[in-house]
Design a protein around this motif. Structure first.
Motif, PDB file in Angstrom:
ATOM      1  N   ALA A  81       0.822  -1.214   0.000  1.00 48.97           N
ATOM      2  CA  ALA A  81       0.000   0.000   0.000  1.00 48.97           C
ATOM      3  C   ALA A  81       0.854   1.262   0.000  1.00 48.97           C
ATOM      4  CB  ALA A  81      -0.944  -0.006   1.198  1.00 48.97           C
ATOM      5  N   GLU A  82       1.986   1.240   0.688  1.00 44.12           N
ATOM      6  CA  GLU A  82       2.854   2.422   0.703  1.00 44.12           C
ATOM      7  C   GLU A  82       3.464   2.674  -0.676  1.00 44.12           C
ATOM      8  OE1 GLU A  82       2.988   4.877   2.912  1.00 44.12           O
ATOM      9  OE2 GLU A  82       1.395   3.679   3.812  1.00 44.12           O
ATOM     10  N   ASP A  83       3.759   1.600  -1.418  1.00 39.38           N
ATOM     11  CA  ASP A  83       4.255   1.762  -2.789  1.00 39.38           C
ATOM     12  C   ASP A  83       3.164   2.383  -3.667  1.00 39.38           C
ATOM     13  OD1 ASP A  83       6.796   0.568  -2.272  1.00 39.38           O
ATOM     14  OD2 ASP A  83       5.879  -1.418  -2.451  1.00 39.38           O
ATOM     15  N   VAL A  84       1.932   1.920  -3.491  1.00 41.75           N
ATOM     16  CA  VAL A  84       0.812   2.499  -4.245  1.00 41.75           C
ATOM     17  C   VAL A  84       0.731   3.993  -3.967  1.00 41.75           C
ATOM     18  CG1 VAL A  84      -1.707   2.564  -4.513  1.00 41.75           C
ATOM     19  CG2 VAL A  84      -0.525   0.359  -4.303  1.00 41.75           C
ATOM     20  N   ARG A  85       0.757   4.346  -2.704  1.00 42.37           N
ATOM     21  CA  ARG A  85       0.647   5.754  -2.296  1.00 42.37           C
ATOM     22  C   ARG A  85       1.798   6.575  -2.891  1.00 42.37           C
ATOM     23  NH1 ARG A  85      -0.771   4.699   2.353  1.00 42.37           N
ATOM     24  NH2 ARG A  85      -2.894   5.459   2.248  1.00 42.37           N
ATOM     25  N   ARG A  86       3.019   6.095  -2.742  1.00 37.97           N
ATOM     26  CA  ARG A  86       4.196   6.828  -3.224  1.00 37.97           C
ATOM     27  C   ARG A  86       4.152   7.018  -4.739  1.00 37.97           C
ATOM     28  NH1 ARG A  86       8.342   4.435  -5.148  1.00 37.97           N
ATOM     29  NH2 ARG A  86       7.979   2.482  -4.033  1.00 37.97           N
ATOM     30  N   ILE A  87       3.844   5.949  -5.470  1.00 39.93           N
ATOM     31  CA  ILE A  87       3.825   6.024  -6.940  1.00 39.93           C
ATOM     32  C   ILE A  87       2.661   6.889  -7.414  1.00 39.93           C
ATOM     33  CG2 ILE A  87       3.505   4.685  -9.053  1.00 39.93           C
ATOM     34  CD1 ILE A  87       5.086   2.399  -7.572  1.00 39.93           C
ATOM     35  N   LEU A 103       1.305  -8.849  -8.276  1.00 34.00           N
ATOM     36  CA  LEU A 103       2.052  -8.019  -9.224  1.00 34.00           C
ATOM     37  C   LEU A 103       3.520  -8.405  -9.205  1.00 34.00           C
ATOM     38  CD1 LEU A 103       0.451  -4.513  -8.604  1.00 34.00           C
ATOM     39  CD2 LEU A 103      -0.194  -6.270 -10.257  1.00 34.00           C
ATOM     40  N   GLU A 104       4.147  -8.329 -10.367  1.00 34.10           N
ATOM     41  CA  GLU A 104       5.540  -8.742 -10.492  1.00 34.10           C
ATOM     42  C   GLU A 104       6.490  -7.849  -9.695  1.00 34.10           C
ATOM     43  OE1 GLU A 104       6.623  -9.209 -14.608  1.00 34.10           O
ATOM     44  OE2 GLU A 104       4.701 -10.148 -15.034  1.00 34.10           O
ATOM     45  N   ASP A 105       6.293  -6.524  -9.811  1.00 33.44           N
ATOM     46  CA  ASP A 105       7.224  -5.601  -9.164  1.00 33.44           C
ATOM     47  C   ASP A 105       6.646  -4.190  -9.192  1.00 33.44           C
ATOM     48  OD1 ASP A 105       7.525  -4.790 -11.848  1.00 33.44           O
ATOM     49  OD2 ASP A 105       9.414  -5.873 -12.075  1.00 33.44           O
ATOM     50  N   GLU A 106       7.427  -3.247  -8.701  1.00 32.61           N
ATOM     51  CA  GLU A 106       6.977  -1.849  -8.684  1.00 32.61           C
ATOM     52  C   GLU A 106       6.776  -1.296 -10.086  1.00 32.61           C
ATOM     53  OE1 GLU A 106       8.841   1.126  -6.298  1.00 32.61           O
ATOM     54  OE2 GLU A 106       9.055  -0.242  -4.609  1.00 32.61           O
ATOM     55  N   ALA A 107       7.546  -1.769 -11.049  1.00 27.82           N
ATOM     56  CA  ALA A 107       7.395  -1.284 -12.426  1.00 27.82           C
ATOM     57  C   ALA A 107       6.007  -1.629 -12.961  1.00 27.82           C
ATOM     58  CB  ALA A 107       8.484  -1.864 -13.323  1.00 27.82           C
ATOM     59  N   GLU A 108       5.537  -2.837 -12.677  1.00 27.67           N
ATOM     60  CA  GLU A 108       4.200  -3.221 -13.125  1.00 27.67           C
ATOM     61  C   GLU A 108       3.146  -2.370 -12.411  1.00 27.67           C
ATOM     62  OE1 GLU A 108       1.461  -7.127 -14.027  1.00 27.67           O
ATOM     63  OE2 GLU A 108       2.885  -7.260 -12.361  1.00 27.67           O
ATOM     64  N   THR A 146      -1.665  14.886  -8.687  1.00 26.31           N
ATOM     65  CA  THR A 146      -2.386  13.853  -7.957  1.00 26.31           C
ATOM     66  C   THR A 146      -2.493  14.215  -6.485  1.00 26.31           C
ATOM     67  OG1 THR A 146      -1.761  12.085  -9.481  1.00 26.31           O
ATOM     68  CG2 THR A 146      -2.336  11.419  -7.260  1.00 26.31           C
ATOM     69  N   THR A 147      -3.671  13.955  -5.943  1.00 24.81           N
ATOM     70  CA  THR A 147      -3.909  14.153  -4.516  1.00 24.81           C
ATOM     71  C   THR A 147      -4.526  12.887  -3.936  1.00 24.81           C
ATOM     72  OG1 THR A 147      -6.094  15.084  -4.960  1.00 24.81           O
ATOM     73  CG2 THR A 147      -4.271  16.647  -4.721  1.00 24.81           C
ATOM     74  N   GLU A 148      -4.380  12.727  -2.636  1.00 21.99           N
ATOM     75  CA  GLU A 148      -5.006  11.613  -1.924  1.00 21.99           C
ATOM     76  C   GLU A 148      -6.160  12.165  -1.102  1.00 21.99           C
ATOM     77  OE1 GLU A 148      -3.979   8.187   1.411  1.00 21.99           O
ATOM     78  OE2 GLU A 148      -2.340   9.244   0.417  1.00 21.99           O
ATOM     79  N   LYS A 149      -7.277  11.458  -1.141  1.00 15.94           N
ATOM     80  CA  LYS A 149      -8.457  11.870  -0.380  1.00 15.94           C
ATOM     81  C   LYS A 149      -9.145  10.616   0.137  1.00 15.94           C
ATOM     82  CE  LYS A 149     -12.871  14.281  -0.910  1.00 15.94           C
ATOM     83  NZ  LYS A 149     -13.755  14.979  -1.834  1.00 15.94           N
ATOM     84  N   THR A 150      -9.550  10.631   1.386  1.00 15.25           N
ATOM     85  CA  THR A 150     -10.297   9.498   1.927  1.00 15.25           C
ATOM     86  C   THR A 150     -11.752   9.619   1.493  1.00 15.25           C
ATOM     87  OG1 THR A 150      -8.828   9.331   3.825  1.00 15.25           O
ATOM     88  CG2 THR A 150     -10.992   8.297   4.037  1.00 15.25           C
ATOM     89  N   ALA A 151     -12.264   8.542   0.931  1.00 10.82           N
ATOM     90  CA  ALA A 151     -13.670   8.465   0.528  1.00 10.82           C
ATOM     91  C   ALA A 151     -14.130   7.030   0.770  1.00 10.82           C
ATOM     92  CB  ALA A 151     -13.838   8.836  -0.945  1.00 10.82           C
ATOM     93  N   TRP A 152     -15.337   6.852   1.223  1.00 11.59           N
ATOM     94  CA  TRP A 152     -15.856   5.522   1.554  1.00 11.59           C
ATOM     95  C   TRP A 152     -14.914   4.797   2.532  1.00 11.59           C
ATOM     96  CZ3 TRP A 152     -15.065   6.548  -3.807  1.00 11.59           C
ATOM     97  CH2 TRP A 152     -16.171   7.093  -4.433  1.00 11.59           C
ATOM     98  N   SER A 153     -14.309   5.543   3.427  1.00  9.99           N
ATOM     99  CA  SER A 153     -13.388   5.015   4.444  1.00  9.99           C
ATOM    100  C   SER A 153     -12.140   4.356   3.867  1.00  9.99           C
ATOM    101  CB  SER A 153     -14.119   4.022   5.365  1.00  9.99           C
ATOM    102  OG  SER A 153     -15.199   4.652   5.989  1.00  9.99           O
ATOM    103  N   MET A 154     -11.723   4.780   2.688  1.00  9.99           N
ATOM    104  CA  MET A 154     -10.495   4.236   2.091  1.00  9.99           C
ATOM    105  C   MET A 154      -9.741   5.336   1.364  1.00  9.99           C
ATOM    106  SD  MET A 154     -11.756   2.101  -1.240  1.00  9.99           S
ATOM    107  CE  MET A 154     -13.505   2.265  -1.512  1.00  9.99           C
ATOM    108  N   PRO A 155      -8.426   5.142   1.192  1.00  4.23           N
ATOM    109  CA  PRO A 155      -7.650   6.110   0.421  1.00  4.23           C
ATOM    110  C   PRO A 155      -8.048   6.059  -1.055  1.00  4.23           C
ATOM    111  CG  PRO A 155      -6.217   4.681   1.732  1.00  4.23           C
ATOM    112  CD  PRO A 155      -7.588   4.097   1.762  1.00  4.23           C
ATOM    113  N   THR A 156      -8.225   7.231  -1.643  1.00  3.23           N
ATOM    114  CA  THR A 156      -8.455   7.327  -3.082  1.00  3.23           C
ATOM    115  C   THR A 156      -7.448   8.318  -3.644  1.00  3.23           C
ATOM    116  OG1 THR A 156     -10.057   9.157  -2.990  1.00  3.23           O
ATOM    117  CG2 THR A 156     -10.945   6.923  -2.769  1.00  3.23           C
ATOM    118  N   PHE A 157      -7.093   8.127  -4.898  1.00  7.28           N
ATOM    119  CA  PHE A 157      -6.114   8.990  -5.561  1.00  7.28           C
ATOM    120  C   PHE A 157      -6.791   9.627  -6.761  1.00  7.28           C
ATOM    121  CE2 PHE A 157      -4.041   5.736  -3.171  1.00  7.28           C
ATOM    122  CZ  PHE A 157      -3.139   6.479  -2.419  1.00  7.28           C
ATOM    123  N   ARG A 158      -6.593  10.959  -6.883  1.00 11.22           N
ATOM    124  CA  ARG A 158      -7.296  11.725  -7.908  1.00 11.22           C
ATOM    125  C   ARG A 158      -6.327  12.606  -8.672  1.00 11.22           C
ATOM    126  NH1 ARG A 158     -12.903  12.266  -5.640  1.00 11.22           N
ATOM    127  NH2 ARG A 158     -12.904  10.768  -3.942  1.00 11.22           N
TER     128      ARG A 158
END
Length: 119
Positions: A4-10, A84-89, A17-29
């Motif tokens: 999840a931290e890789d998702v957030r960082r990438i 997922l294979e790696d961060e590149a994917e 891009t911004t992060e916003k909590t919606a439906w009690s979960m992180p969303t990226f816009r």
């Protein structure tokens, strides 16, 4: 294996891009338009994907991709982070979803995020 931290960082490294909590979960816009979420226990991501491509992905790699029931009518697909294979994917998946949500001005300003080769 990406987490999840890789998702957030990438995701947050993509332009406007911004992060916003919606439906009690992180969303990226991008420019306010959602392109990725970290649902439930943050072991998967939900991303934009044209329905015809989504169906092909799920058929080709069911261990990696699936369609959540409540998202079936929308152009979204889920991807298991552990598969997922790696961060590149992960970056390719997030960048593709970002492109689908980004306004033309951002697509033009960031040609390095253009369509993947072969498309």
């Amino acid at each position: 294996m990406p987490d999840a931290e890789d998702v957030r960082r990438i995701a947050l490294s993509l332009p406007d891009t911004t992060e916003k909590t919606a439906w009690s979960m992180p969303t990226f816009r991008v420019a306010g338009k959602m392109f990725a979420t970290l649902p439930e226990d943050e072991t998967s991501i939900a991303v934009r994907c044209p329905k015809e491509e989504r169906d092909e992905l799920v058929l080709a790699e069911p261990e990696k991709f699936w369609i959540a029931g409540h998202e079936a009518q929308f152009a979204w697909v889920r991807a298991r982070l552990a598969a997922l294979e790696d961060e590149a994917e992960l970056r390719d998946i997030l960048a593709d979803s970002w492109r689908q949500a980004a306004p033309p001005r951002l697509l033009e300003a960031h040609p390095e995020l253009g369509r993947p080769t072969g498309e």
